[in-house]
Scaffold this active site. Sequence first.
Site, PDB file in Angstrom:
ATOM      1  N   ASP A 128      18.023  43.101 109.253  1.00  0.00           N
ATOM      2  CA  ASP A 128      18.346  42.143 110.308  1.00  0.00           C
ATOM      3  C   ASP A 128      19.784  42.300 110.783  1.00  0.00           C
ATOM      4  O   ASP A 128      20.063  42.118 111.967  1.00  0.00           O
ATOM      5  CB  ASP A 128      18.111  40.704 109.821  1.00  0.00           C
ATOM      6  N   HIS A 152       2.288  50.191 109.309  1.00  0.00           N
ATOM      7  CA  HIS A 152       1.385  50.274 108.157  1.00  0.00           C
ATOM      8  C   HIS A 152       1.348  51.707 107.613  1.00  0.00           C
ATOM      9  O   HIS A 152       1.348  51.930 106.405  1.00  0.00           O
ATOM     10  CB  HIS A 152      -0.007  49.827 108.615  1.00  0.00           C
ATOM     11  N   ARG A 190      10.477  38.661  98.322  1.00  0.00           N
ATOM     12  CA  ARG A 190      10.118  38.010  99.587  1.00  0.00           C
ATOM     13  C   ARG A 190       8.953  37.071  99.300  1.00  0.00           C
ATOM     14  O   ARG A 190       7.862  37.532  98.953  1.00  0.00           O
ATOM     15  CB  ARG A 190       9.705  39.056 100.627  1.00  0.00           C
TER      16      ARG A 190
HETATM   17  C1  PEP Z   1      16.799  42.354 105.801  1.00  0.00           C
HETATM   18  O1  PEP Z   1      16.875  41.719 106.863  1.00  0.00           O
HETATM   19  O2  PEP Z   1      17.455  43.379 105.556  1.00  0.00           O
HETATM   20  C2  PEP Z   1      15.887  41.916 104.741  1.00  0.00           C
HETATM   21  C3  PEP Z   1      15.874  42.505 103.572  1.00  0.00           C
HETATM   22  O3  PEP Z   1      15.030  40.916 105.058  1.00  0.00           O
HETATM   23  P1  PEP Z   1      13.639  41.145 105.809  1.00  0.00           P
HETATM   24  O4  PEP Z   1      13.447  42.627 105.950  1.00  0.00           O
HETATM   25  O5  PEP Z   1      12.613  40.482 104.954  1.00  0.00           O
HETATM   26  O6  PEP Z   1      13.900  40.441 107.089  1.00  0.00           O
HETATM   27 MG    MG Z   2      15.986  39.741 107.009  1.00  0.00          MG
END
Ligand code: PEP
Ligand code: MG
Length: 574
Positions: free
Chosen positions: A457, A189, A298
Site C-alpha cells: 500500500d 490467482h 491477515r
Molecule cells: C501492505 O500493504 O503491504 C500489506 C502487507 O497489506 P495488504 O497487502 O494486506 O494490504
Molecule cells: Mg496494506
Amino acid sequence: MTELKGLAGASGCVDAVAVVLSAQKLDLERRPVADGEAEVAVLEAARGRYRQSLAALRAEAGEESETGKIFFAYGEILDDPVFFAGVAKLIREELVCASFAVEQKRAETEALFAGMDDAYLKERANDINNVCNELMAELQGIVKGDPFARAEGERLVVFAEDLTPADTVRLDKRRLAGMVTEKGGVTSHTVILAKALGIPAVVGLRGALGQVATGDGVLVDGADGRVVLRPDDATRAEFVHRVRRDEELKALHRACRCEPATTRDGLAIRVNVNAGDKESVEDFAASCAGCDGVGLFRTEFLYMDHDDYPDEEAQYAVYAKMAEQLEGRELIIRTLDIGGDKQLGYMDMPQEMNPFLGYRAIRLCLDRTEMFKTQLRAILRAGAKGDVKVMFPMIVTLEELLRAKELLAEAAAELAAKGVEHNPNIPVGVMIETPAAALLSDQLAKHVSFFSIGSNDLIQYTTATDRMNEKVSYLYQPCNISVLRFIKMVCENAKREGVQVGICGEVASEVELIPLWAALGVDELSVAPALVGQTKYTLGRFSAAEARRQLEGLLDTGLIDEVKTTLARLSATE
Ligand code: PEP
Ligand code: MG
C-alpha cells in the site's frame, strides 16, 4: 524464434513445451427445437453431468480449500431454482435450444449486475458467467478434463488468456512447469498459485496466444517476465545454464530454510512469514517451518468465508491454535483490514467512488467499535497462549492509534472483569502503509513497540498508482525513490525510539533490495512462506556493514534506474 516480454509474476527458469488452453468456442446461435420438453430433459441431463464433475473437482481440490469452496459456490449457482426455471420456461415457450436459453438468461443476469460497483457482486456475476459457460460447453459436448492429456512432454508450460481456479485445478501439477497468461497482474490467482507451486509465471503478456502453438518449445524466465518461443540452439544452450543455476539455487534455498538468518558479518534479521490466505492457514505447520514467526497474519479471511461476523470464540480458536503451534515464536495479528478491494456482503458497506481512499481498515473498526472489540478480545485472549502481538492497519493520524489503544484497553478490562485469561500487556504495533504514517512515524514510535512497513500500500499511496491496475503497473515500482526515502525515514524514527521495524509487503523478499533493508536497519522481513529459504540465503550472502558503506547516499539520486543499477551491481558482486 520469438522473444516476448510480460510482467514478472513468479520467479524461476524452465525449458519446456507449450500447451495452449484456448478459450472454448461456444455456439451461441438461436437454434429452434421441435420438442420443448425433450430439450428441457437435455438441459437437465447436462446439469446432472456438470454437477457430478463439480463434486469431483471439489473433492480433488479439498473441500475446505479456497478452490474447493469456489466449486461449492458454483454448485449452488447450478442449483439455483429461479434461474433454471427461467431457462426451462424460455425453452418451452419459445422452442429454442438449451444452450441459447442458458446464454439468454446469463446475458440478462450480467446486465443486471453490470450497473453495480460492488467488488463482491462483480465476483458473483463472474461466477455465474463461468457456470453458464461451463454448462453450455457440457451441452455442446466440448471436452473438458485434463488439458495435458494429449500433450507430449513431461514439463509443460500452459499458455492461456487467463486462468480461473477451475482451469488450474484441472492441470496435472506433476507436469506443470510454468504459466503464461495474457491477462492478470502480479497479484493474480495465477501468480499466487505459481508461487505456491514454486514454478515461474509470466502474466499480462498481451498477444501471446496469437504467437504460440501447442508443442512449441518454450523458455520461461519468471523473474524477468521473459518468454522465448521456439528458441534457437544458441539461446537454448544459454538458457540451460540458467535453468541449472536456478535448480542449484533452489536447493541452496531449501538448505537455508531452517537455519538462523544472519548477514555475512553476523547481523541477525528475523525472517517471518505472511499468513492469512486459506492455504497458509490450512497447512500452517508447513508454512511456518524454519521461520522466526508470523510477521503478518491477515485476519480478513476469517470474515470473508461467512454469512455473518465471526464471534469472539471462533476467532479465539483460530488465533490461539496458531499461537500454540508457533511454540513461542511471535505471531503478529493484524486487525481487520476490510474495505478497499476486499468487501463483505453482510457488512452493509457504502458504495464509494474511491474505495481505497474510503471507509476501510482502522477507519471502519473505529466506527464499528463492538465488532472491533470482539476481535481485540479474541486477540488478547490468544496472547495468553504465546507471543502474540496486535497490529493496526492504515493508520494516518496519532489520534487513530490512541483511540485504537483505548479500545484495546477497554477490551482487556472487559475480559478482566469476567476473569477471562488474557495478556493485558500485549505488544502493540502499527503498519506504516501510508505517506501520512511514514511522515508521522517519529510520533507514532512513542506509542508502539513495533512498526511493520506495508509496502504494497505504501507504494500505491505514495505514487498514486492503483496496485491492481495493469495499465499503470510501470509506475508501481518498489524502487521508487520517494517510497525508499519514506522507508529510510521510518527506520531512522523507529531506531530513535527503540522501536522494532519490519517489512511485510512484497518488497521484503525482493532479492536485490534485501541488502538495502539490512543497511537501513530493518529488524524483520515477513515474506511468503515459499520464500523463507530464499530470503535467508540472500541475507547470508552480503555483509551489512559493507552494504551500508556502498549504499550511502544512494537515495540522493532522483533516478529509479540509477538505484536499480546500483542494487543490481551490488548483488552481482556478492
Ligand atoms: C501492505 O500493504 O503491504 C500489506 C502487507 O497489506 P495488504 O497487502 O494486506 O494490504
Ligand atoms: Mg496494506
